[in-house]
Scaffold this motif. Structure first.
Motif: not given
Length: 794
Positions: A671-685, A692-702
């Motif tokens: 949920v925190m990653l959703e709030v930061l990125t505006g992306k759904r928990a599972i989404f298509k780029e 793609v999961s928001v975890v895999d999407y956000a963690l590398p950049s963080i």
């Protein structure tokens, strides 16, 4: 090429040695090792005042460097390995991610080799086309030098090598039967079945003195080699270049578990305390390398692979339960492992023995009954009079101005915890497990005794929703559809109706969800839990009535439906402060469930659509249809089939069916990653792309320190006083979604960090010292940057 004849009585009876290491020497006299207490890799130079942690979120089994400018570590279980520059160990990159587990890792000057034991192949990475993609066969003792990789064939004991320098090295071992190899620079040395040591390369030195006997493991540098002498495990080294051989005994009298070398630098793991002792060529002592206690060997799950027995203290040294460390070499005191003999059958019991057994049983039963009676009396006298955690506990509201706490007591002195921001911000290091937990519970918001639950008739609720009109529908819950309604006294409510009709789930499932939510909500009351008004149980109808949340679900503000009629933009979309405040509200509600219920309540379905917002934008956690009573402690878990929402489910719960309160922590991290990125928990780029999961999407950049790359573009760029707050939320989320529940923070710690983040948004100068916690950690120990989460193999 010269043969070094070294009598080795030990090796006559030894099985194949274990070449994988928990220690590696890299360029510039830097050493990296796997810590014994937490399986984290630390790196330190001979001139460093302290060690730096490499990815404290990852547990490693072995590490390798080859004396080059980068090092690599194999993750526990062998499913992945990561590499990092020696000059910047925080710039971690995942190079391999399954599917096959790897057994050995050997880093050379600019390439990486690993052995896939299941597929029985050696694979290479970053070789620039100088090495084959893979080579099949059974191999042991995998090693790499500057421009070659070698291994011993298990069926022939012959040495095989690959790479530009491989043919020259392999030629040195022609027709030789080798038990173990070591490599460094342009050379490799092997211990032969005869006890001799053979080294490749021109000018490899003269024959070592004949009084060197009982030689154990090897370590090879650019121009020297070292081995351990039996039976005292002391080090002896000799030169591999020049007309004559120079023999020297560094750290004479000190016993070592094993040696590693790189360049002209050698280190040994001291047997007495698993610390390091290092020296340069010719035995000149080097400054002490400040690393924590290092594992004396690689932890493995198969005890039958330990041909020479199990290393003492394996159980306390290996972080994974059941894993052991194998002894590296066999001797008379450690015979090969054999299965324990079967227990002899018990002799038949005599009547006399049975009689004594019944007497003992009666005595123990009487004592137990008396103890149980005492326990009941104790609970009656003390339990109901105490103010310990209870479901309807009234929390003391002792917060002063700006949310500071007047007084709090630490359970253990407030030991520092490694959850915080890695970039030197004021907010880093604010997690302190016990002290923070006590203080946060007191700040969790006011609670009061619950009003009596009302029972409604079906006709009353049908009238309130205009017979469940389609335009009254506002959402769906865990067991039914939610409608907006208005009671005769003017109260606006949300009514959840269990599914009915031909498409309904089994009645038992609907009944179970209804009973669960009714049981929890009728007993719990907190400012940040959805307000429960009443229920209806009539024939097959099951309905629950809640306070109406005017501003709907957080999910709808983060992910508005495409094509929805345009209106004024949601303040959630345009305000970082409001987003953080909503997260703080929700975390307080979840912490109430985890910290005050006995046993704790596990929500099991934490997600943005279950965080509702009232007319004042205060967040309330909702939907307890899947909730369960959890175990009393965080060290235990419930074993049950996974349930919840894809994208938010704890991997440990989903894969192993291990449910704990930390499963809710994972969901809240998403949920925190959703709030930061505006992306759904599972989404298509992209349209038609893979999910793609928001975890895999956000963690590398963080972890790369590039948070701005994934922040929600609908929100304004964080102002100076907000940037640190957003960063703290991001690193808190990163800790929440760690793969293993035991590595995630408690909800009380998350509340503490979000309180600090909100204070930073409000420009509070003292935000970093909320509660008097101060700054307890260094940025160096918290970074895990440039981690490549994609499953690439090159």
């Amino acid at each position: 090429m010269t043969r070094l004849i070294l009598a080795a009585l030990l090796l006559l009876a030894a099985a194949a040695s274990i070449s994988a290491s928990t220690l590696a020497v890299a360029a510039g006299q830097t050493v990296c090792g796997v810590a014994a207490d937490n399986a984290t890799v630390y790196c330190a130079g001979s001139n460093s005042s302290s060690a730096r942690a490499v990815a404290p979120f990852v547990r490693f089994s072995q590490v390798s460097s080859g004396g080059g400018v980068f090092a690599c570590g194999l993750q526990t279980g062998g499913g992945a390995f990561f590499c990092w520059p020696i000059a910047a160990p925080d710039q971690l990159r995942r190079v391999y991610n399954g599917p096959s587990p790897l057994a050995e890792l050997a880093v050379g000057g600019g390439h990486i080799a690993a052995y896939d034991e299941g597929a029985r192949v050696i694979r290479w990475w970053r070789g620039g086309g100088r090495f084959p993609a893979q080579v099949g066969g059974g191999f042991s003792s995998l090693v790499s030098g500057d421009d070659f990789t070698c291994a011993v064939e298990t069926n022939t004991s012959a040495v095989r090598c690959w790479g530009p320098g491989g043919s020259a090295v392999q030629a040195a071992f022609l027709n030789a039967s080798v038990s173990t190899l070591a490599a460094g620079g342009s050379r490799a040395c092997g211990v032969l079945s005869t006890g001799a040591v053979l080294c490749s390369g021109s000018g490899s030195g003269a024959v070592a003195p004949q009084d060197l006997s009982d030689l154990a493991g090897l370590a090879v540098g650019d121009s020297h080699a070292c081995g351990l002498l039996k039976p005292n495990q002391t080090a002896a080294c000799w030169s591999l270049a020049g007309a004559t051989t120079t023999l020297y005994y560094p750290a004479f009298g000190t016993a070592f578990e094993f040696l590693v070398a790189g360049g002209n630098f050698t280190c040994g793991l001291v047997t007495s305390n698993f610390s390091l002792l290092c020296w340069s060529t010719n035995g000149l002592a080097a400054p002490e390398v400040q690393l924590p206690m290092i594992l004396p060997g690689v932890c493995v799950s198969d005890v039958n692979s330990c041909k020479c027995g199990v290393f003492p203290r394996s159980g306390e040294l290996c972080t994974v339960s059941g894993n052991v460390i194998c002894k590296r070499f066999c001797d008379a005191s450690s015979p090969p492992v054999s299965p324990p003999p079967p227990s002899p059958p018990s002799p038949p019991a005599t009547s006399k023995r049975v009689s004594k057994g019944w007497i003992a049983f009666a005595v123990v039963g009487a004592v137990g009954s008396f103890a149980g009676l005492c326990s009941v009396v104790y609970c009656l006298v003390f339990g109901f009079c105490s103010h310990k955690k209870v479901h309807n506990s009234v929390q003391p509201n002792i917060a002063g101005n700006n949310g500071t706490v007047a007084a709090a007591t630490a359970d253990n002195g407030g030991a520092p915890s490694p959850y915080g921001s890695p970039n030197g911000s004021r907010s880093r290091g604010l997690f302190r497990r016990q002290l923070s937990r006590v203080m946060t519970r007191q700040r969790s918001g006011p609670s009061s005794f619950k009003d009596p639950t009302e029972e409604f008739s079906f006709a009353q609720l049908a009238a309130a929703t205009k017979d469940f009109a389609l335009n009254a529908k506002i959402g769906e819950g865990s067991f039914g559809t939610v409608y907006r309604g208005k009671l005769p006294d003017g109260r606006e409510v949300a009514i959840k109706r269990g599914e009915s009709g031909p498409r309904a789930r089994k009645f038992q499932e609907k009944e179970s969800a209804f009973r669960s939510e009714l049981a929890f909500l009728s007993r719990l009351h907190h400012k940040h839990l959805v307000g429960f008004v009443g229920y209806c149980e009539e024939n097959d109808e099951r309905l629950l009535v809640y306070e109406y949340m005017k501003n709907g679900a957080l999910y709808d503000h983060l992910h508005p439906k495409a094509g929805a009629p345009s209106s004024s933009p949601s303040p959630v979309a345009s305000s970082w402060k409001l987003r953080i405040k909503i997260l703080l509200d929700a975390s307080r509600g979840i912490d109430y469930l985890h910290s005050y219920a006995v046993p704790p309540i596990i929500h099991r379905d934490i997600k943005s659509s279950n965080i509702l917002l009232d007319s004042s934008w205060v967040a309330h956690v909702s939907d307890f249809g899947l909730s369960l009573m959890g175990p009393e402690t965080e060290e235990t878990h419930l074993s049950m089939k996974a349930a919840g929402t894809v994208g938010y489910m704890d991997p440990e719960y989903y894969g192993l069916h291990h449910l704990t309160v930390k499963s809710d922590v994972y969901g809240f991290g998403v949920v925190m990653l959703e709030v930061l990125t505006g992306k759904r928990a599972i989404f298509k780029e992209a349209e038609g792309g893979s999910p793609v999961s928001v975890v895999d999407y956000a963690l590398p950049s963080i972890v790369a320190g590039e948070l701005n790359r994934v922040l929600d573009g609908r929100a304004p760029e964080p102002a100076e006083h907000e940037a640190e707050a957003v960063e703290l939320v991001a690193y808190t989320a990163l800790h929440c979604v760690r793969l293993e529940g035991k590595d995630r923070p408690a909800m009380a710690d998350i509340v503490a960090n979000l309180e600090t983040a909100l204070a930073l948004c409000e420009g509070s100068a003292g935000a970093a010292g909320v509660g008097g916690l101060g700054n307890s950690s260094s940025s160096a120990s918290l970074s895990i940057t440039s981690m490549e989460l994609a499953g690439r193999t090159d």
